[in-house]
Design an enzyme around this catalytic site. Structure first.
Site, PDB file in Angstrom:
ATOM      1  N   ALA A   1       0.797  -1.227   0.000  1.00 55.65           N
ATOM      2  CA  ALA A   1       0.000   0.000   0.000  1.00 55.65           C
ATOM      3  C   ALA A   1       0.826   1.273   0.000  1.00 55.65           C
ATOM      4  O   ALA A   1       0.265   2.352   0.190  1.00 55.65           O
ATOM      5  CB  ALA A   1      -0.941  -0.011   1.206  1.00 55.65           C
TER       6      ALA A   1
ATOM      7  N   SER B   1      -5.352 -10.260 -12.474  1.00 57.01           N
ATOM      8  CA  SER B   1      -4.936  -9.498 -13.651  1.00 57.01           C
ATOM      9  C   SER B   1      -5.514 -10.154 -14.898  1.00 57.01           C
ATOM     10  O   SER B   1      -5.787 -11.364 -14.903  1.00 57.01           O
ATOM     11  CB  SER B   1      -3.402  -9.491 -13.749  1.00 57.01           C
ATOM     12  OG  SER B   1      -2.953  -9.074 -15.016  1.00 57.01           O
TER      13      SER B   1
ATOM     14  N   TYR C   1       4.215 -15.076 -14.643  1.00 55.98           N
ATOM     15  CA  TYR C   1       3.258 -14.082 -14.135  1.00 55.98           C
ATOM     16  C   TYR C   1       1.835 -14.577 -14.330  1.00 55.98           C
ATOM     17  O   TYR C   1       1.001 -14.487 -13.419  1.00 55.98           O
ATOM     18  CB  TYR C   1       3.460 -12.747 -14.851  1.00 55.98           C
ATOM     19  CG  TYR C   1       2.512 -11.665 -14.393  1.00 55.98           C
ATOM     20  CD1 TYR C   1       2.622 -11.115 -13.122  1.00 55.98           C
ATOM     21  CD2 TYR C   1       1.496 -11.192 -15.224  1.00 55.98           C
ATOM     22  CE1 TYR C   1       1.751 -10.113 -12.692  1.00 55.98           C
ATOM     23  CE2 TYR C   1       0.622 -10.201 -14.809  1.00 55.98           C
ATOM     24  CZ  TYR C   1       0.749  -9.667 -13.539  1.00 55.98           C
ATOM     25  OH  TYR C   1      -0.112  -8.685 -13.113  1.00 55.98           O
TER      26      TYR C   1
END
Length: 313
Positions: free
Chosen positions: A32, A155, A181
């Site tokens: 964050a 994603s 990924y």
């Protein structure tokens, strides 16, 4: 034409203005200190949540916290180390008897072949196994809380050359940064759907997934060299700002209409940019057998088991 906040709400697009009041809620957001995670934390804090920035670099976390208005604290968390994850979970459990939101946001993308402290391939270890372990270690603080949610950020990359390579999960025989990924982001969804199935009989908590489309953040810094120049040229056309990319996560985390096992992403046709809406994930992400197998392997690799019974299918 530029719309003001009230006009955005009236337009039917889900915006920051739709986030319900968050006073009294505790939210933990991984990664964050920058980008999507920072914007997610900022908007939750501005709506009244007590927000924990769970970050690898404490100094950067403190700098980020200083830029946010509201109740914000910083927790050291290195998702590449199971020891760090266990230590962070112990700190969080001691500080927070209840956790309303766990937002598994942190991630790495297209990195060169590297290993975590525990020998996991970096993308799989960080994006999936690290968050799997953290979720399991915090779950008993989340389960009793009405309206609690676990949001995991995936994603569109979960569709690209993506599969769970159970015969070589750590990419020791060969390595493709794009395929690795894709595996990690597919794992995020498989984990979310299996977690939701296990949570269903417990009532209070739901698991939801989101993706940011193509957002202009530091995550793109490891783009392969062959794609770097085209990406740089096309970025203004294809990417959106981090505050827009964070909206699907925020909708998954706060929209009162959300139900467990849903997936949110940008609303344009290719899910690249736009206001968040309910989207679909690949057929591979809904493979029950792969979900169960990945869960079992993840428990074995991390040594973390969840305080949930295995519901019958």
């Amino acid at each position: 034409m530029v719309l003001n906040d009230e006009e955005y709400v009236m337009s039917g697009n889900w915006t920051e203005q739709h986030i319900p009041d968050q006073h009294g809620r505790v939210a933990i957001v991984t990664g964050a200190n920058t980008g999507l995670g920072f914007e997610t934390a900022r908007m939750l804090a501005e709506r009244g949540a007590g927000v924990v920035l769970a970050v690898r670099d404490i100094d950067k976390g403190r700098q980020a916290a200083a830029r946010i208005t509201g109740d914000v604290t910083v927790q050291a968390l290195d998702l590449t180390s199971l020891d760090s994850i266990r230590s962070a979970a112990a700190d969080l459990r001691a500080a927070h008897p209840r956790i309303d939101l766990l937002i598994n946001n942190a991630g790495v993308m297209y990195t060169p072949r590297q290993s975590t402290a525990d020998g996991f391939e970096l993308q799989f270890g960080t994006n999936h196994l690290g968050h799997f372990a953290l979720t399991g270690l915090l779950l008993d603080r989340i389960l009793p809380v009405p309206g609690s949610r676990i949001v995991t950020v995936s994603s569109t990359g979960h569709r690209i050359q993506a599969a769970i390579h159970f015969d070589d999960l750590q990419w020791e025989r060969s390595y493709s940064r794009v395929r690795a990924y894709g595996q990690s982001k597919l794992a995020n969804l498989l984990f979310t759907y299996e977690l939701q199935r296990r949570l269903a009989s417990h009532g209070a908590t739901v698991a939801v997934a989101a993706h940011p489309g193509v957002s202009n953040t530091e995550l793109m810094r490891n783009t392969p060299a062959a794609l770097r120049l085209p990406v740089t040229w096309l970025a203004p056309l294809l990417t959106q700002k981090a505050e827009m990319g964070a909206l699907p996560t925020l909708r998954a985390a706060t929209d009162l209409a959300v139900t467990g096992g849903q997936y949110y992403g940008p609303g344009d046709r290719l899910e690249i940019r736009g206001y968040p809406k309910l989207v679909t994930s690949s057929p591979d992400s809904h493979d029950d057998a792969v979900q169960q197998r990945l869960w079992a392997v993840s428990e074995e690799l991390t040594g973390v088991t969840f305080p949930l019974g295995l519901a019958e299918r």
